[in-house]
Design an enzyme around this catalytic site. Structure first.
Site, PDB file in Angstrom:
ATOM      1  N   CYS A 136      23.795   6.232  37.880  1.00 35.68           N
ATOM      2  CA  CYS A 136      24.470   4.959  37.566  1.00 35.68           C
ATOM      3  C   CYS A 136      24.473   4.621  36.075  1.00 35.68           C
ATOM      4  O   CYS A 136      25.351   3.897  35.612  1.00 35.68           O
ATOM      5  CB  CYS A 136      23.914   3.806  38.399  1.00 35.68           C
ATOM      6  SG  CYS A 136      22.133   3.656  38.390  1.00 35.68           S
TER       7      CYS A 136
ATOM      8  N   CYS B 210      26.098   4.796  41.736  1.00 31.53           N
ATOM      9  CA  CYS B 210      25.021   5.787  41.774  1.00 31.53           C
ATOM     10  C   CYS B 210      25.510   7.147  42.287  1.00 31.53           C
ATOM     11  O   CYS B 210      24.715   7.942  42.801  1.00 31.53           O
ATOM     12  CB  CYS B 210      23.877   5.281  42.639  1.00 31.53           C
ATOM     13  SG  CYS B 210      23.213   3.707  42.090  1.00 31.53           S
TER      14      CYS B 210
ATOM     15  N   LYS C 197      15.477   2.190  50.188  1.00 30.31           N
ATOM     16  CA  LYS C 197      15.880   1.335  49.077  1.00 30.31           C
ATOM     17  C   LYS C 197      16.974   0.405  49.579  1.00 30.31           C
ATOM     18  O   LYS C 197      18.054   0.849  49.969  1.00 30.31           O
ATOM     19  CB  LYS C 197      16.390   2.196  47.927  1.00 30.31           C
ATOM     20  CG  LYS C 197      16.869   1.385  46.742  1.00 30.31           C
ATOM     21  CD  LYS C 197      17.231   2.273  45.571  1.00 30.31           C
ATOM     22  CE  LYS C 197      17.742   1.452  44.406  1.00 30.31           C
ATOM     23  NZ  LYS C 197      18.122   2.293  43.273  1.00 30.31           N
TER      24      LYS C 197
ATOM     25  N   ARG D 105      26.524  -1.978  45.863  1.00 26.21           N
ATOM     26  CA  ARG D 105      25.933  -0.705  46.261  1.00 26.21           C
ATOM     27  C   ARG D 105      25.693  -0.618  47.772  1.00 26.21           C
ATOM     28  O   ARG D 105      24.919   0.192  48.248  1.00 26.21           O
ATOM     29  CB  ARG D 105      24.613  -0.492  45.524  1.00 26.21           C
ATOM     30  CG  ARG D 105      24.693  -0.551  43.999  1.00 26.21           C
ATOM     31  CD  ARG D 105      23.574   0.288  43.388  1.00 26.21           C
ATOM     32  NE  ARG D 105      23.255  -0.013  42.006  1.00 26.21           N
ATOM     33  CZ  ARG D 105      24.005   0.334  40.952  1.00 26.21           C
ATOM     34  NH1 ARG D 105      25.160   0.930  41.128  1.00 26.21           N
ATOM     35  NH2 ARG D 105      23.585   0.046  39.727  1.00 26.21           N
TER      36      ARG D 105
ATOM     37  N   LYS E 153      11.406   0.012  48.518  1.00 30.25           N
ATOM     38  CA  LYS E 153      11.860  -0.760  47.364  1.00 30.25           C
ATOM     39  C   LYS E 153      12.907  -1.775  47.792  1.00 30.25           C
ATOM     40  O   LYS E 153      13.833  -1.391  48.498  1.00 30.25           O
ATOM     41  CB  LYS E 153      12.453   0.216  46.350  1.00 30.25           C
ATOM     42  CG  LYS E 153      13.005  -0.436  45.124  1.00 30.25           C
ATOM     43  CD  LYS E 153      13.609   0.611  44.238  1.00 30.25           C
ATOM     44  CE  LYS E 153      14.314  -0.096  43.105  1.00 30.25           C
ATOM     45  NZ  LYS E 153      15.135   0.756  42.335  1.00 30.25           N
TER      46      LYS E 153
HETATM   47  C1  PBG Z   1      19.013   2.932  39.658  1.00 33.29           C
HETATM   48  C2  PBG Z   1      17.781   2.113  39.860  1.00 33.29           C
HETATM   49  C3  PBG Z   1      17.683   0.735  40.060  1.00 33.29           C
HETATM   50  C4  PBG Z   1      16.324   0.445  40.066  1.00 33.29           C
HETATM   51  C5  PBG Z   1      15.643   1.635  39.910  1.00 33.29           C
HETATM   52  N1  PBG Z   1      16.551   2.660  39.788  1.00 33.29           N
HETATM   53  C6  PBG Z   1      18.722  -0.301  40.161  1.00 33.29           C
HETATM   54  C7  PBG Z   1      19.754  -0.253  41.216  1.00 33.29           C
HETATM   55  O1  PBG Z   1      19.710   0.532  42.154  1.00 33.29           O
HETATM   56  O2  PBG Z   1      20.690  -1.045  41.067  1.00 33.29           O
HETATM   57  C8  PBG Z   1      15.731  -0.927  40.203  1.00 33.29           C
HETATM   58  C9  PBG Z   1      14.458  -1.127  39.474  1.00 33.29           C
HETATM   59  C10 PBG Z   1      14.072  -2.548  39.261  1.00 33.29           C
HETATM   60  O3  PBG Z   1      14.809  -3.491  39.611  1.00 33.29           O
HETATM   61  O4  PBG Z   1      12.975  -2.752  38.719  1.00 33.29           O
HETATM   62  N2  PBG Z   1      19.515   3.510  40.813  1.00 33.29           N
HETATM   63 ZN    ZN Z   2      21.621   4.274  40.556  1.00 31.96          ZN
END
Ligand code: PBG
Ligand code: ZN
Length: 322
Positions: free
Chosen positions: A120, A128, A193, A215, A246
């Site tokens: 991304c 992504c 995630k 996303r 996450k």
């Molecule tokens: C990228 C990614 C993200 C985070 C970690 N890797 C953002 C997203 O998916 O939009 C989030 C980390 C955070 O908010 O501390 N893919």
């Molecule tokens: Zn990403």
């Protein structure tokens, strides 16, 4: 005769004796953002205490961190060259590849180096994966993501952490790493995630917000629990070494449930928005920082997390909160 659980809460010695959850500094992983240039330490507005570092300053900060016990870091590249095909993500000229080499040259195995794997920050559209007809095309994305993981492994990363949520990417990465002789490079999968508003400050920090759309066609729906187990089991079967949940704070039930379903180590990512909320309340004098941070950390461990990725790591270790 009444039952008296208060007996074991009488003083701090007995409370320590019967405490069910212990945490140690070994559980903590500290995220870093690296940018091009020299002499740069640029604060990120919504994340007090967190900065963008150029490689020279990053090395100095890691050196400082080592002295207080930070020896596991998660590295993100910021301000990378953006193209539609994300080809810069696996270039050996990317800022993150240069940073990996510099860190390993200076610290070798004194630092366990984990890198975020996602495109991304390398796509013009900010998704992504690779777009086909405005949809993030799974299998061509996995190809690029696997190449990115290989580039990081070749530069010296100890562990790669794919955060894209494409299907089959753990198998794709594992295979490409193995045929290139990187069978000892570990994979921590962002298995579970969720599509979350808690990533807001990170997207500002990483300049990685999608230009249009969201996303939700690849990250999980936060209403779903069963699906989280399915995702975790798929990644385990594909060869993930560590599974991650996450965000963390609003997802303790997910961590807890995953713990019942896998024997792999579980990581949780205490994300940017969770950090910002705490810092904002503390800045207003509404919460006691040490107490609130440590309550959150114990909650992650109690839920079943073995590894904690958190922007609070430096405060915790610097100020001796554990
Ligand atoms: C990228 C990614 C993200 C985070 C970690 N890797 C953002 C997203 O998916 O939009 C989030 C980390 C955070 O908010 O501390 N893919
Ligand atoms: Zn990403």
């Amino acid at each position: 005769m009444i039952k008296r659980p208060r007996r074991l809460r009488k003083n701090s010695i007995v409370r320590e004796l019967v405490a069910e959850t212990k945490i140690s500094k070994d559980m903590f992983i500290y995220p870093y953002f690296v940018v091009e240039g020299v002499n740069i330490i640029h604060p990120i507005d919504a994340m007090p205490g967190i900065h963008h570092y150029s490689i020279d300053e990053l090395i100095k900060d890691i050196d400082y961190g080592l002295n207080i016990g930070i020896n596991k870091i998660l590295l993100f590249g910021v301000g990378e060259k953006k193209t539609v095909d994300a080809s810069s993500s696996y270039s050996i000229d990317s800022i993150v590849v240069k940073a990996i080499k510099a860190i390993k040259e200076k610290f070798a195995d004194r630092i366990y180096l984990i890198t975020d794997i996602c495109v991304c920050a390398y796509t013009t559209h900010g998704h992504c994966g690779i777009l086909k007809d405005d949809y993030v095309h799974n299998d061509s994305s996995v190809e690029v993501i696997s190449k990115m993981a290989l580039a990081h492994a070749q530069a010296g990363a100890d562990m790669v952490a794919p955060s894209d949520m494409m299907d089959g990417r753990i198998a794709g990465i594992r295979e490409l790493l193995d045929i290139n002789g990187f069978e000892n490079t570990a994979i921590m999968s962002y298995s579970i995630k969720y599509a979350s508003a808690y990533y807001g400050p990170f997207r500002e920090a990483a300049n990685s917000a999608p230009q249009k759309g969201d996303r939700k066609s690849y990250q999980m729906d936060f209403r779903n629990m069963n699906e989280s187990i399915a995702e975790g089991m798929l990644d385990e079967a594909e060869g993930a070494d560590v599974l991650m949940v996450k965000p963390a704070l609003a997802y303790l039930d997910v961590i807890c449930n995953l713990r019942q379903n896998t024997l792999l180590p579980i990581a949780c990512y205490n994300v940017s928005g969770e950090y910002s909320m705490v810092k904002a309340a503390v800045a207003n004098g509404w919460l006691d920082e040490q107490k609130i941070v440590m309550e959150n950390m114990y909650a992650f461990a109690r839920a079943g997390a073995n590894l904690i990725i958190t922007y609070h790591t430096k405060d915790i270790l610097e100020k001796g909160w554990i």
